[in-house]
Scaffold this active site. Structure first.
Site, PDB file in Angstrom:
ATOM      1  CE1 TYR A   1      -2.910  -3.151   0.414  1.00  0.00           C
ATOM      2  CE2 TYR A   1      -3.470  -2.446   2.618  1.00  0.00           C
ATOM      3  CZ  TYR A   1      -3.602  -3.340   1.581  1.00  0.00           C
ATOM      4  OH  TYR A   1      -4.447  -4.419   1.723  1.00  0.00           O
TER       5      TYR A   1
ATOM      6  CG  LEU B   1     -18.403  -1.056   2.970  1.00  0.00           C
ATOM      7  CD1 LEU B   1     -18.028   0.330   3.491  1.00  0.00           C
ATOM      8  CD2 LEU B   1     -19.817  -1.431   3.415  1.00  0.00           C
TER       9      LEU B   1
ATOM     10  CG  ASN C   1     -17.784   2.671   7.244  1.00  0.00           C
ATOM     11  OD1 ASN C   1     -18.978   2.744   6.939  1.00  0.00           O
ATOM     12  ND2 ASN C   1     -16.818   2.944   6.398  1.00  0.00           N
TER      13      ASN C   1
HETATM   14  N1  LIG Z   1      -5.462  -8.755   1.743  1.00  0.00           N
HETATM   15  C1  LIG Z   1      -5.796  -8.270   0.575  1.00  0.00           C
HETATM   16  O1  LIG Z   1      -5.443  -8.782  -0.499  1.00  0.00           O
HETATM   17  C2  LIG Z   1      -6.687  -7.058   0.548  1.00  0.00           C
HETATM   18  C3  LIG Z   1      -7.311  -6.670  -0.660  1.00  0.00           C
HETATM   19  C4  LIG Z   1      -8.155  -5.557  -0.640  1.00  0.00           C
HETATM   20  C5  LIG Z   1      -8.340  -4.858   0.541  1.00  0.00           C
HETATM   21  N2  LIG Z   1      -7.694  -5.226   1.701  1.00  0.00           N
HETATM   22  C6  LIG Z   1      -7.854  -4.464   2.968  1.00  0.00           C
HETATM   23  O2  LIG Z   1      -9.243  -4.331   3.241  1.00  0.00           O
HETATM   24  C7  LIG Z   1      -9.572  -2.949   3.344  1.00  0.00           C
HETATM   25  C8  LIG Z   1     -10.996  -2.712   2.885  1.00  0.00           C
HETATM   26  O3  LIG Z   1     -11.187  -3.097   1.548  1.00  0.00           O
HETATM   27  P1  LIG Z   1     -11.284  -2.049   0.347  1.00  0.00           P
HETATM   28  O4  LIG Z   1     -10.597  -0.785   0.692  1.00  0.00           O
HETATM   29  O5  LIG Z   1     -10.876  -2.787  -0.878  1.00  0.00           O
HETATM   30  O6  LIG Z   1     -12.845  -1.828   0.184  1.00  0.00           O
HETATM   31  P2  LIG Z   1     -14.073  -1.366   1.136  1.00  0.00           P
HETATM   32  O7  LIG Z   1     -13.582  -0.961   2.473  1.00  0.00           O
HETATM   33  O8  LIG Z   1     -15.107  -2.388   1.005  1.00  0.00           O
HETATM   34  O9  LIG Z   1     -14.627  -0.159   0.324  1.00  0.00           O
HETATM   35  C9  LIG Z   1     -13.996   1.036   0.217  1.00  0.00           C
HETATM   36  C10 LIG Z   1     -14.847   1.878  -0.715  1.00  0.00           C
HETATM   37  O10 LIG Z   1     -16.144   2.064  -0.146  1.00  0.00           O
HETATM   38  C11 LIG Z   1     -16.397   3.444   0.050  1.00  0.00           C
HETATM   39  N3  LIG Z   1     -17.065   3.570   1.365  1.00  0.00           N
HETATM   40  C12 LIG Z   1     -16.515   3.514   2.583  1.00  0.00           C
HETATM   41  N4  LIG Z   1     -17.447   3.653   3.540  1.00  0.00           N
HETATM   42  C13 LIG Z   1     -18.631   3.797   2.897  1.00  0.00           C
HETATM   43  C14 LIG Z   1     -19.962   3.974   3.353  1.00  0.00           C
HETATM   44  N5  LIG Z   1     -20.247   4.032   4.652  1.00  0.00           N
HETATM   45  N6  LIG Z   1     -20.953   4.077   2.422  1.00  0.00           N
HETATM   46  C15 LIG Z   1     -20.637   3.999   1.109  1.00  0.00           C
HETATM   47  N7  LIG Z   1     -19.403   3.834   0.619  1.00  0.00           N
HETATM   48  C16 LIG Z   1     -18.395   3.731   1.510  1.00  0.00           C
HETATM   49  C17 LIG Z   1     -15.042   4.102   0.039  1.00  0.00           C
HETATM   50  O11 LIG Z   1     -15.131   5.404  -0.470  1.00  0.00           O
HETATM   51  P3  LIG Z   1     -14.543   6.700   0.310  1.00  0.00           P
HETATM   52  O12 LIG Z   1     -13.120   6.397   0.682  1.00  0.00           O
HETATM   53  O13 LIG Z   1     -14.698   7.759  -0.707  1.00  0.00           O
HETATM   54  O14 LIG Z   1     -15.427   6.879   1.517  1.00  0.00           O
HETATM   55  C18 LIG Z   1     -14.243   3.226  -0.917  1.00  0.00           C
HETATM   56  O15 LIG Z   1     -14.508   3.596  -2.254  1.00  0.00           O
HETATM   57  C19 LIG Z   1      -8.507  -2.277   2.464  1.00  0.00           C
HETATM   58  O16 LIG Z   1      -8.451  -0.886   2.662  1.00  0.00           O
HETATM   59  C20 LIG Z   1      -7.290  -3.051   2.893  1.00  0.00           C
HETATM   60  O17 LIG Z   1      -6.832  -2.602   4.152  1.00  0.00           O
HETATM   61  C21 LIG Z   1      -6.895  -6.327   1.707  1.00  0.00           C
END
Ligand SMILES: NC(=O)c1ccc[n+]([C@@H]2O[C@H](COP(=O)([O-])OP(=O)(O)OC[C@H]3O[C@@H](n4cnc5c(N)ncnc54)[C@H](OP(=O)(O)O)[C@@H]3O)[C@@H](O)[C@H]2O)c1
Length: 262
Positions: A54, A191, A240
């Site tokens: 990251y 999400l 959240n």
């Molecule tokens: N181990 C792995 O391979 C792997 C892969 C992917 C992710 N991860 C980890 O998991 C974490 C979460 O996954 P992610 O970042 O992919 O996706 P996520 O948390 O499911 O979604 C993030 C997206 O949702 C939006 N969002 C956040 N809160 C919201 C709400 N209350 N209502 C509507 N939309 C909302 C955010 O936009 P805004 O920022 O504009 O609010 C962003 O576009 C990552 O940040 C990372 O730490 C790990």
């Protein structure tokens, strides 16, 4: 100072307690990463999820220090790339330096490396744990059969498997497979991969006066899955985390599980 919010935690084999709501930091870079992590800690998150991939460990660590919280009050996870097998100790030292901490709460293999490298890298994580640099160690994106290969060859199960999860991906066999092996499931992208406009989520959200996103995050907790939503917006960051004031009925959980079959 402990969390002002009483987030349930999963007890891990190394003695750590992983708060079941963490703050995801993928795609947060530079000033936005720093500000968002600081906002998350101010809102009450006590679990941060980052990775060398990251490229934000420095900002995450700076926000952690500037929050004024004690190191021991925040559960810190980072991950090593599969391609870094063979140089794990250097990568670990660089992560600790960037984060400004002298141990990790959880160190994960980000993706399964190919073939024998997987076992070699796992041995390096186990050694780091034995040396006191990581309280618990685990993996990410491993299938049940890849978990079994690691367990069979090393005799040690990962504490955690961090996997892509959400209503559309619900699979009871995957959950029971982890439970049978004593491995905690941490769900990522809760999400992003969910249709938050789905009428079922809207209807349940209206019943509790919450948002569909909060329903989805709460659904993870009902399944005893740790969840790590990311947001760059302070209002969403706070919302959240604000999912402990309501709970879903068994029928609602089952209905959301059913979204995977649509
Ligand atoms: N181990 C792995 O391979 C792997 C892969 C992917 C992710 N991860 C980890 O998991 C974490 C979460 O996954 P992610 O970042 O992919 O996706 P996520 O948390 O499911 O979604 C993030 C997206 O949702 C939006 N969002 C956040 N809160 C919201 C709400 N209350 N209502 C509507 N939309 C909302 C955010 O936009 P805004 O920022 O504009 O609010 C962003 O576009 C990552 O940040 C990372 O730490 C790990």
């Amino acid at each position: 100072m402990s969390s002002p919010i009483d987030v349930p935690a999963v007890k891990l084999p190394g003695g750590g307690e992983m708060p079941m709501i963490g703050f995801g930091t993928w795609r947060l870079r530079g000033r936005t990463a720093y500000d968002s992590v600081l906002a998350a800690l101010a809102a009450g998150y006590r679990h941060l999820d980052t990775a060398t991939m990251y490229a934000n460990e420095g900002e995450v660590g700076q926000a952690l220090r500037d929050s004024g919280l004690a190191r021991s009050d925040v559960f810190v996870t980072t991950k090593i790339r599969a391609g870094d097998a063979g140089r794990a100790r250097q990568v670990l030292q660089a992560s600790l330096r960037s984060l400004g901490v002298d141990y990790l709460d959880l160190w994960l293999i980000h993706w399964p490396p190919r073939g024998a490298a997987s076992r070699r890298l796992w041995d390096d994580l186990l050694q780091a744990q034995a040396d006191g640099y990581a309280r618990d160690v685990g993996v990410s994106n491993y299938s049940l059969s890849q978990l079994d290969d690691l367990i069979r060859s090393s005799g040690r199960a990962p504490a955690v498997n961090q996997i892509n999860w959400g209503p559309a991906l619900y699979d009871a066999a995957v959950l029971s497979g982890h439970a049978d092996r004593g491995i905690a499931v941490e769900g990522y992208s809760p999400l992003k991969n969910t249709n938050l406009g789905d009428p079922l989520l809207g209807q349940i959200a209206a019943e509790y006066g919450v948002t569909p996103a909060q329903v989805v995050l709460r659904w993870h907790l009902e399944h005893h899955i740790t969840v790590i939503p990311k947001s760059a917006h302070p209002d969403r960051i706070a919302a959240n985390l604000d999912i402990l004031g309501f709970s879903l009925t068994a029928a609602q959980v089952a209905a959301i599980d059913g979204l995977a079959r649509r």
